[in-house]
Structures are given as C-alpha cells and as structure tokens.
Design a protein around this motif. Structure first.
Motif, short mmCIF file in Angstrom:
data_model
loop_
_atom_site.label_atom_id
_atom_site.label_comp_id
_atom_site.label_asym_id
_atom_site.label_seq_id
_atom_site.Cartn_x
_atom_site.Cartn_y
_atom_site.Cartn_z
N ARG A 41 -6.60 -2.74 -0.85
CA ARG A 41 -6.04 -3.04 0.43
C ARG A 41 -6.48 -4.48 0.43
O ARG A 41 -5.44 -5.45 0.91
CB ARG A 41 -6.95 -2.53 1.66
CG ARG A 41 -6.75 -3.12 3.03
CD ARG A 41 -7.13 -2.20 4.15
NE ARG A 41 -6.16 -0.95 4.65
CZ ARG A 41 -5.29 -0.91 4.96
NH1 ARG A 41 -4.61 -2.46 5.34
NH2 ARG A 41 -4.64 -0.13 5.47
N MET A 42 -7.54 -5.16 0.03
CA MET A 42 -7.79 -6.53 0.16
C MET A 42 -6.81 -7.39 -0.76
O MET A 42 -6.44 -8.29 -0.45
CB MET A 42 -9.25 -6.87 -0.66
CG MET A 42 -9.56 -8.27 -0.80
SD MET A 42 -11.31 -8.19 -1.07
CE MET A 42 -11.27 -7.62 -2.72
N ALA A 43 -6.50 -6.65 -2.02
CA ALA A 43 -5.45 -7.13 -2.70
C ALA A 43 -4.02 -7.42 -2.24
O ALA A 43 -3.39 -8.54 -2.22
CB ALA A 43 -5.24 -6.58 -4.22
N THR A 67 -8.11 -2.12 -10.91
CA THR A 67 -8.59 -0.70 -10.34
C THR A 67 -7.69 0.22 -11.01
O THR A 67 -7.62 1.46 -10.53
CB THR A 67 -8.21 -0.87 -8.49
OG1 THR A 67 -6.75 -1.01 -8.45
CG2 THR A 67 -9.23 -1.88 -8.18
N GLY A 68 -6.93 -0.05 -11.99
CA GLY A 68 -6.10 1.24 -12.77
C GLY A 68 -4.88 1.38 -12.51
O GLY A 68 -4.02 2.03 -13.00
N VAL A 69 -4.30 0.34 -11.77
CA VAL A 69 -2.89 0.40 -11.44
C VAL A 69 -2.01 -0.34 -12.79
O VAL A 69 -2.39 -1.08 -13.27
CB VAL A 69 -2.47 -0.41 -10.25
CG1 VAL A 69 -1.01 -0.44 -9.94
CG2 VAL A 69 -3.08 0.30 -9.00
N SER A 70 -0.88 0.50 -12.97
CA SER A 70 -0.03 0.02 -14.17
C SER A 70 0.34 -1.43 -13.90
O SER A 70 0.52 -1.89 -12.94
CB SER A 70 0.83 0.79 -14.67
OG SER A 70 2.15 0.72 -13.56
N PRO A 108 -4.57 6.22 -5.11
CA PRO A 108 -5.22 6.39 -3.74
C PRO A 108 -5.60 4.80 -3.37
O PRO A 108 -5.77 4.00 -3.97
CB PRO A 108 -6.31 7.20 -3.97
CG PRO A 108 -6.73 6.84 -5.61
CD PRO A 108 -5.30 6.73 -6.24
N GLU A 109 -5.49 4.86 -1.82
CA GLU A 109 -5.84 3.37 -1.24
C GLU A 109 -7.22 3.21 -1.17
O GLU A 109 -8.15 4.27 -0.98
CB GLU A 109 -5.37 3.45 0.33
CG GLU A 109 -5.52 2.24 0.99
CD GLU A 109 -5.13 2.21 2.44
OE1 GLU A 109 -5.76 1.40 3.32
OE2 GLU A 109 -4.06 2.68 2.63
N THR A 110 -7.74 2.18 -1.64
CA THR A 110 -9.16 1.74 -1.63
C THR A 110 -9.23 0.42 -1.16
O THR A 110 -8.20 -0.28 -0.77
CB THR A 110 -9.75 1.47 -3.21
OG1 THR A 110 -8.83 0.73 -3.75
CG2 THR A 110 -9.39 2.92 -4.01
N LEU A 124 0.83 -1.13 -0.12
CA LEU A 124 0.09 -0.07 0.06
C LEU A 124 0.82 1.31 0.10
O LEU A 124 0.49 2.07 -0.64
CB LEU A 124 -1.06 0.07 1.11
CG LEU A 124 -2.05 -1.27 1.15
CD1 LEU A 124 -2.78 -1.24 2.44
CD2 LEU A 124 -3.01 -0.63 0.09
N SER A 125 2.07 1.35 0.60
CA SER A 125 2.88 2.32 0.68
C SER A 125 3.52 2.51 -0.60
O SER A 125 3.45 3.74 -1.17
CB SER A 125 3.99 2.24 1.70
OG SER A 125 3.42 2.31 2.88
#
Length: 104
Positions: free
Chosen positions: A51-53, A75-78, A45-47, A36-37
C-alpha cells in the motif's frame, strides 16, 4: 468597430478558458487503488508495504515510481507485475489504456 471589439473579447475569453483548462487538467489520474487492484488480481495479497509503495507512486513525488518498484520487488512481486502496478499507480496506465501498453 464595436463589433470587432466584441468579437476580439469573445475570442480572448475562449482562448483564456481553454488555456486554463489545459493548465489545470492533469495528464492522467494517479491512483494507489489501481495499483493495489492490479496486484490483487495478479494474486498478491495487500500488505502495508505494498500500500505504501502504491501510494508513493501515485503521489507524484520525484522517485516515487522507483520506490514503488523497489518495495514491490522486495515483497516478492515479479518484475513485470511490479512495473505494471507502479505504472497504474503513477497514472501511466490510465493515460495509455487504449494504446495496448497494458500488455507489457
């Protein structure tokens, strides 16, 4: 003869202590917070889904890394950021942190 027995006992105790430490120690510390960091530092942004992933990857469950990667991508992360974040959650990053693998 008593000295040999004492020496053999000491060696056996040392070997047993070393073996138990190896069996108990994990290769790396898995942590959802590392994942997450990393994502936050990369601008995501944290969702709840992220977090679950990260938590699933850190759990050590079979398929946890793949789940993490797939959810982060959805969720749109590269792709590169998802792989690195899941590596960090899975403990791969901690195990290889001085080996230059964080630059993948």
């Amino acid at each position: 003869m008593f000295r040999r027995l004492r020496a053999a006992t000491a060696v056996a105790a040392a070997v047993a202590a070393t073996a138990s430490a190896v069996l108990v120690a994990s290769p790396a510390q898995a942590s959802p917070s590392d994942c997450l960091s990393y994502l936050a530092g990369a601008g995501y942004p944290e969702t709840t889904a992220k977090r679950m992933a990260c938590e699933r990857a850190a759990s050590g469950e079979i398929g946890g890394y793949v789940f993490c990667y797939d959810v982060l991508r959805e969720t749109g992360v590269s792709a590169a950021h998802a792989a690195e974040a899941c590596d960090r959650a899975d403990g791969v990053w901690a195990a290889s942190a001085g080996a230059g693998s964080a630059d993948r």
